[in-house]
Scaffold this motif. Structure first.
Motif, PDB file in Angstrom:
ATOM      1  N   GLY A   5       0.562  -0.951  -0.094  1.00 27.50           N
ATOM      2  CA  GLY A   5       0.003  -0.178   0.218  1.00 27.50           C
ATOM      3  C   GLY A   5       0.360   1.197   0.430  1.00 27.50           C
ATOM      4  O   GLY A   5       0.567   2.479  -0.686  1.00 27.50           O
ATOM      5  N   VAL A   6       1.981   1.249   0.392  1.00 28.73           N
ATOM      6  CA  VAL A   6       2.709   2.763   0.312  1.00 28.73           C
ATOM      7  C   VAL A   6       3.529   2.965  -0.172  1.00 28.73           C
ATOM      8  O   VAL A   6       3.313   3.553  -1.097  1.00 28.73           O
ATOM      9  CB  VAL A   6       3.775   2.533   1.749  1.00 28.73           C
ATOM     10  CG1 VAL A   6       5.063   3.176   1.499  1.00 28.73           C
ATOM     11  CG2 VAL A   6       3.748   2.344   3.279  1.00 28.73           C
ATOM     12  N   TRP A   7       3.347   1.797  -1.492  1.00 28.78           N
ATOM     13  CA  TRP A   7       3.711   1.483  -2.400  1.00 28.78           C
ATOM     14  C   TRP A   7       3.199   2.296  -4.111  1.00 28.78           C
ATOM     15  O   TRP A   7       3.614   2.896  -4.921  1.00 28.78           O
ATOM     16  CB  TRP A   7       5.537   0.156  -3.140  1.00 28.78           C
ATOM     17  CG  TRP A   7       6.175   0.107  -2.368  1.00 28.78           C
ATOM     18  CD1 TRP A   7       6.414  -0.294  -1.193  1.00 28.78           C
ATOM     19  CD2 TRP A   7       7.405   0.783  -2.944  1.00 28.78           C
ATOM     20  NE1 TRP A   7       7.606  -0.832  -1.312  1.00 28.78           N
ATOM     21  CE2 TRP A   7       8.546   0.578  -1.542  1.00 28.78           C
ATOM     22  CE3 TRP A   7       8.119   1.641  -3.752  1.00 28.78           C
ATOM     23  CZ2 TRP A   7       9.400   0.825  -1.245  1.00 28.78           C
ATOM     24  CZ3 TRP A   7       8.979   2.940  -3.405  1.00 28.78           C
ATOM     25  CH2 TRP A   7       9.828   1.778  -2.239  1.00 28.78           C
ATOM     26  N   VAL A   8       1.947   1.782  -3.939  1.00 31.85           N
ATOM     27  CA  VAL A   8       1.001   2.409  -4.109  1.00 31.85           C
ATOM     28  C   VAL A   8       0.567   3.719  -4.282  1.00 31.85           C
ATOM     29  O   VAL A   8       0.475   4.336  -5.277  1.00 31.85           O
ATOM     30  CB  VAL A   8      -0.493   1.581  -4.104  1.00 31.85           C
ATOM     31  CG1 VAL A   8      -1.421   1.764  -4.777  1.00 31.85           C
ATOM     32  CG2 VAL A   8       0.076   0.037  -5.023  1.00 31.85           C
ATOM     33  N   ILE A   9       0.163   3.978  -2.960  1.00 36.28           N
ATOM     34  CA  ILE A   9       0.067   5.093  -2.824  1.00 36.28           C
ATOM     35  C   ILE A   9       1.167   6.072  -3.155  1.00 36.28           C
ATOM     36  O   ILE A   9       0.865   7.135  -3.679  1.00 36.28           O
ATOM     37  CB  ILE A   9      -0.400   5.393  -1.168  1.00 36.28           C
ATOM     38  CG1 ILE A   9      -1.557   4.871  -1.056  1.00 36.28           C
ATOM     39  CG2 ILE A   9      -0.366   7.067  -0.587  1.00 36.28           C
ATOM     40  CD1 ILE A   9      -2.671   5.093  -1.314  1.00 36.28           C
TER      41      ILE A   9
END
Length: 155
Positions: free
Chosen positions: A11-15
Motif C-alpha cells: 500500500g505504501v508503494w501504491v500510494i
C-alpha cells in the motif's frame, strides 16, 4: 510476512506512486483537480507511513535496541556502535519517512493554494479543504509550533 503485512507494505508503494503521478500532473497541467488529488494522496501517504512505522519499525527498533552491545573501550567506540546499530537505522528510516511524507502534505497544500489563487471560482472550496487539513493536524497534534506550516488564505 502475512497478508496484512503485505497489504500495508505494498500500500505504501501504491500510494507513493499515485502521489508522484498526481503531483507530476499538477505541475504539468496546473489543474485544480490534480492539486486536490495530490493533497489527498499525500495525506493518505502520511497515514500509511505512520501505520508502517507503528506496525513494522517501532517493534523492530525496540528489538534491535536490546541487541546493542554497550561493552566498548572508549566513548568514541560507544558513539560509533550506537549510531551504526540496527536500532539507529530503524530510527533513521522512521524519521526520513515521517519528514518526507509531512513535506509532501505541505507541498501539496501549497500547490493547491497557488492554483486556487489563480482561479477565484475554486477559492472557497480550497479554503475549506485547507481548513480541514488544519483541523486534522491539530487533532493529531502534528502542527509546527514555531510558525505557520500550511498556507492560509488571507481575507
Amino acid at each position: 510476512m502475512d497478508t496484512f503485512d503485505q497489504v500495508v507494505y505494498r500500500g505504501v508503494w501504491v500510494i507513493l506512486f499515485l502521489y508522484a503521478v498526481s503531483t507530476t500532473i499538477a505541475f504539468v497541467r496546473q489543474s485544480y483537480t490534480a492539486c486536490v488529488a495530490s493533497l489527498i494522496f499525500a495525506c493518505v501517504l502520511l497515514l500509511d507511513l505512520s501505520l508502517v512505522n507503528v506496525w513494522f519499525f517501532i517493534p523492530s527498533f525496540l528489538s534491535h535496541l536490546g541487541e546493542i552491545g554497550l561493552h566498548v573501550d572508549s566513548v568514541i567506540d560507544l558513539v560509533r556502535v550506537i549510531l551504526t546499530s540496527d536500532a539507529a537505522q530503524d530510527a533513521y528510516t522512521m524519521l526520513l519517512g515521517s519528514f518526507g511524507s509531512g513535506l509532501a502534505v505541505f507541498n501539496a497544500a501549497s500547490m493547491l493554494q497557488n492554483e486556487a489563487m489563480r482561479s477565484q471560482k475554486q477559492r472557497r472550496s480550497s479554503e475549506c479543504f485547507i481548513d480541514r487539513v488544519y483541523r486534522v493536524s491539530e487533532y493529531l497534534d502534528v502542527k509546527d509550533r514555531d510558525g505557520d506550516t500550511l498556507p492560509v488564505f488571507k481575507s
